[in-house]
Design a protein around this motif. Structure first.
Motif, PDB file in Angstrom:
ATOM      1  N   ALA A 297      -9.131   5.176  -5.250  1.00  0.00           N
ATOM      2  CA  ALA A 297      -9.483   5.473  -3.853  1.00  0.00           C
ATOM      3  C   ALA A 297      -9.625   6.976  -3.650  1.00  0.00           C
TER       4      ALA A 297
ATOM      5  N   ASP B  35      -6.054   6.045   2.315  1.00  0.00           N
ATOM      6  CA  ASP B  35      -5.340   4.782   2.549  1.00  0.00           C
ATOM      7  C   ASP B  35      -6.295   3.674   2.973  1.00  0.00           C
TER       8      ASP B  35
ATOM      9  N   THR C 162      -9.507   3.487   2.364  1.00  0.00           N
ATOM     10  CA  THR C 162     -10.366   3.165   1.225  1.00  0.00           C
ATOM     11  C   THR C 162      -9.612   2.299   0.227  1.00  0.00           C
ATOM     12  N   ARG C 163      -8.360   2.619   0.003  1.00  0.00           N
ATOM     13  CA  ARG C 163      -7.534   1.811  -0.901  1.00  0.00           C
ATOM     14  C   ARG C 163      -7.450   0.370  -0.392  1.00  0.00           C
ATOM     15  N   LYS C 164      -7.243   0.202   0.899  1.00  0.00           N
ATOM     16  CA  LYS C 164      -7.182  -1.152   1.493  1.00  0.00           C
ATOM     17  C   LYS C 164      -8.528  -1.858   1.355  1.00  0.00           C
TER      18      LYS C 164
ATOM     19  N   THR D  12      -9.021  -3.047  -2.225  1.00  0.00           N
ATOM     20  CA  THR D  12      -8.198  -4.230  -2.482  1.00  0.00           C
ATOM     21  C   THR D  12      -8.828  -5.452  -1.822  1.00  0.00           C
TER      22      THR D  12
ATOM     23  N   ASP E  67      -5.755   7.203  -9.244  1.00  0.00           N
ATOM     24  CA  ASP E  67      -6.000   6.586  -7.947  1.00  0.00           C
ATOM     25  C   ASP E  67      -7.507   6.530  -7.692  1.00  0.00           C
TER      26      ASP E  67
ATOM     27  N   PHE F 253       0.836  -1.191   0.000  1.00  0.00           N
ATOM     28  CA  PHE F 253       0.000   0.000   0.000  1.00  0.00           C
ATOM     29  C   PHE F 253       0.869   1.238   0.000  1.00  0.00           C
TER      30      PHE F 253
END
Length: 169
Positions: free
Chosen positions: A101, A159, A161-163, A166, A99, A5
């Protein structure tokens, strides 16, 4: 392969912070304009819907209620799970890095801003209709306080939201 990440980009976080405070500072600028119209332009009320004291008390009550519900509302609308589940409504990404997210956080932020700004816009309309300069200025200050109280930590939110994206996909 294990996914690494990347922390939220500084430019995306700066853009979101700028947009957040830009949108929520507009009622203060409008309040200053209304006050200028009333004090220097001799603007008078076109229609008095409510007595001035009643209008001010109702507006103060609505503002206080919004200050109380702002954080719980932010937490509900801007949870990483809720953000990740929302579809992106735009065809061209606002973030040149692509990006997803950051783009989803930005779209969700504007949804929250619309809700938070609703009370301010109603108070602006009423203060303009009733030529109440003091209420217009008070509304502007209230909205800035609301901006500080309800502001999310955009770096952490991107961060998380990105996780979540995924994890979901």
């Amino acid at each position: 392969p294990r996914k690494v990440f990347m922390p939220a980009s500084t430019s995306a976080v700066q853009r979101l912070n700028t947009l957040w405070f830009l949108v929520l500072s507009a009622p203060l600028l409008i309040g200053i304009a209304v006050a200028g119209l009333v004090w220097f332009g001799n603007y008078t009320a076109s229609l008095e819907l409510l007595p001035q004291d009643t209008l001010r008390m109702a507006a103060m009550g609505a503002m206080a209620l919004m200050l109380i519900v702002a954080r719980p509302l932010r937490n509900a609308l801007l949870s990483p799970r809720a953000i990740a589940g929302r579809p992106i409504q735009t065809a061209t990404p606002a973030d040149p890095s692509g990006d997803t997210a950051a783009l989803k956080v930005q779209a969700s932020m504007f949804m929250l801003l619309g809700i938070l700004d609703a009370v301010s816009m109603i108070v602006i309309a009423l203060s303009l209709m009733q030529a109440d300069a003091l209420l217009a200025l008070l509304n502007g200050v209230y909205t800035l306080v609301l901006a500080v109280i309800a502001r999310p930590d955009f770096a952490t939110l991107i961060d998380a939201t990105r996780k979540q994206l995924t994890h979901n996909g």
